[in-house]
Design a protein around this motif. Structure first.
Motif, PDB file in Angstrom:
ATOM      1  N   ARG A  14       0.810  -1.216   0.000  1.00  0.00           N
ATOM      2  CA  ARG A  14       0.000   0.000   0.000  1.00  0.00           C
ATOM      3  C   ARG A  14       0.846   1.270   0.000  1.00  0.00           C
ATOM      4  O   ARG A  14       0.595   2.191  -0.744  1.00  0.00           O
ATOM      5  CB  ARG A  14      -0.922  -0.019   1.214  1.00  0.00           C
ATOM      6  N   TRP A  15       1.851   1.345   0.844  1.00  0.00           N
ATOM      7  CA  TRP A  15       2.686   2.553   0.920  1.00  0.00           C
ATOM      8  C   TRP A  15       4.076   2.335   0.318  1.00  0.00           C
ATOM      9  O   TRP A  15       4.991   3.101   0.573  1.00  0.00           O
ATOM     10  CB  TRP A  15       2.842   2.980   2.376  1.00  0.00           C
ATOM     11  N   HIS A  16       4.213   1.331  -0.475  1.00  0.00           N
ATOM     12  CA  HIS A  16       5.518   0.972  -1.035  1.00  0.00           C
ATOM     13  C   HIS A  16       6.131   2.099  -1.848  1.00  0.00           C
ATOM     14  O   HIS A  16       7.340   2.332  -1.803  1.00  0.00           O
ATOM     15  CB  HIS A  16       5.372  -0.289  -1.888  1.00  0.00           C
ATOM     16  N   ASP A  17       5.327   2.836  -2.600  1.00  0.00           N
ATOM     17  CA  ASP A  17       5.855   3.887  -3.469  1.00  0.00           C
ATOM     18  C   ASP A  17       5.954   5.247  -2.778  1.00  0.00           C
ATOM     19  O   ASP A  17       6.418   6.210  -3.384  1.00  0.00           O
ATOM     20  CB  ASP A  17       4.966   4.015  -4.721  1.00  0.00           C
ATOM     21  N   GLU A  18       5.505   5.344  -1.533  1.00  0.00           N
ATOM     22  CA  GLU A  18       5.596   6.609  -0.814  1.00  0.00           C
ATOM     23  C   GLU A  18       7.033   6.813  -0.339  1.00  0.00           C
ATOM     24  O   GLU A  18       7.681   5.897   0.154  1.00  0.00           O
ATOM     25  CB  GLU A  18       4.652   6.600   0.404  1.00  0.00           C
ATOM     26  N   GLY A  19       7.523   8.042  -0.443  1.00  0.00           N
ATOM     27  CA  GLY A  19       8.902   8.338  -0.056  1.00  0.00           C
ATOM     28  C   GLY A  19       9.141   8.325   1.433  1.00  0.00           C
ATOM     29  O   GLY A  19      10.254   8.090   1.896  1.00  0.00           O
ATOM     30  N   TRP A  20       8.134   8.549   2.236  1.00  0.00           N
ATOM     31  CA  TRP A  20       8.304   8.618   3.675  1.00  0.00           C
ATOM     32  C   TRP A  20       8.201   7.252   4.351  1.00  0.00           C
ATOM     33  O   TRP A  20       8.579   7.094   5.502  1.00  0.00           O
ATOM     34  CB  TRP A  20       7.242   9.536   4.285  1.00  0.00           C
ATOM     35  N   TRP A  21       7.692   6.252   3.642  1.00  0.00           N
ATOM     36  CA  TRP A  21       7.364   4.968   4.262  1.00  0.00           C
ATOM     37  C   TRP A  21       8.585   4.265   4.857  1.00  0.00           C
ATOM     38  O   TRP A  21       8.607   3.928   6.035  1.00  0.00           O
ATOM     39  CB  TRP A  21       6.646   4.079   3.243  1.00  0.00           C
ATOM     40  N   TRP A  22       9.607   4.031   4.041  1.00  0.00           N
ATOM     41  CA  TRP A  22      10.747   3.260   4.537  1.00  0.00           C
ATOM     42  C   TRP A  22      11.539   3.982   5.622  1.00  0.00           C
ATOM     43  O   TRP A  22      11.948   3.351   6.608  1.00  0.00           O
ATOM     44  CB  TRP A  22      11.646   2.836   3.379  1.00  0.00           C
TER      45      TRP A  22
END
Length: 192
Positions: free
Chosen positions: A54-62
């Motif tokens: 779900r948030w794999h492509d968000e920059g803040w996730w990792w």
């Protein structure tokens, strides 16, 4: 207070893990799914592909995930060090001479060592703590010396008096000690 908090925390964590692990095992073995269970059957996966990515492509996730895991790791390491580190020795094994032994409370020996050290000439205050193992304790002593006292003399008086007496009375072969000396600073007083 720390041992009580540790026991309560460990008990609660153990209970939560037991309930969750037991319910996963029960559902996996074919037991009916509990009403509070987050999935509908034993064939459901814990995280679906959509939930995982779900948030794999968000920059803040990792960075957030890595920071949260790092904080959890540091808290777990801090807790482990706090649990494993003993601040004081709880008891000392005293040789009674008959093949048996007696247990002496560490605090009792600390109190006696502190009181005797405070009576050494020129010592304004003293604090003693025992560390190590109950068969081989180590004394950590802080002595506050009056300004006129020679530190060497005060140290000799302490080791031949209070420390030697504590060693003899506890029936120990040796009682190594780390003694920290500091001078007492008296404030100026107005004389009228």
């Amino acid at each position: 207070m720390l041992p009580i908090a540790n026991r309560v925390f460990l008990g609660l964590m153990g209970l939560v893990l037991l309930v969750l692990g037991g319910s996963v095992l029960a559902v996996g073995l074919g037991a009916p799914v509990p009403s509070w269970w987050i999935h509908d059957s034993k064939h459901d996966v814990l995280l679906s592909d959509a939930e995982r990515t779900r948030w794999h492509d968000e920059g803040w996730w990792w960075p957030v995930v890595i920071a949260a895991l790092a904080v959890l790791l540091l808290l777990a390491l801090w807790w482990l060090v706090a649990v494993l580190r003993r601040r004081r020795l709880a008891e000392v094994l005293v040789d009674t001479g008959d093949g048996e032994g007696a247990l002496l409370r560490g605090r009792a020996l600390e109190d006696v060592l502190t009181q005797e050290a405070a009576h050494v000439d020129g010592v304004d205050g003293a604090r003693a703590h025992l560390k190590g193992h109950r068969r081989t304790p180590e004394a950590h002593v802080r002595l506050a010396l009056e300004p006129h006292v020679d530190p060497g003399t005060a140290l000799t008086d302490f080791t031949t008096g209070a420390l030697a007496h504590a060693k003899r009375s506890a029936g120990l072969e040796s009682l190594p000690a780390e003694v920290r000396l500091r001078g007492v600073k008296h404030g100026a007083e107005r004389v009228s």
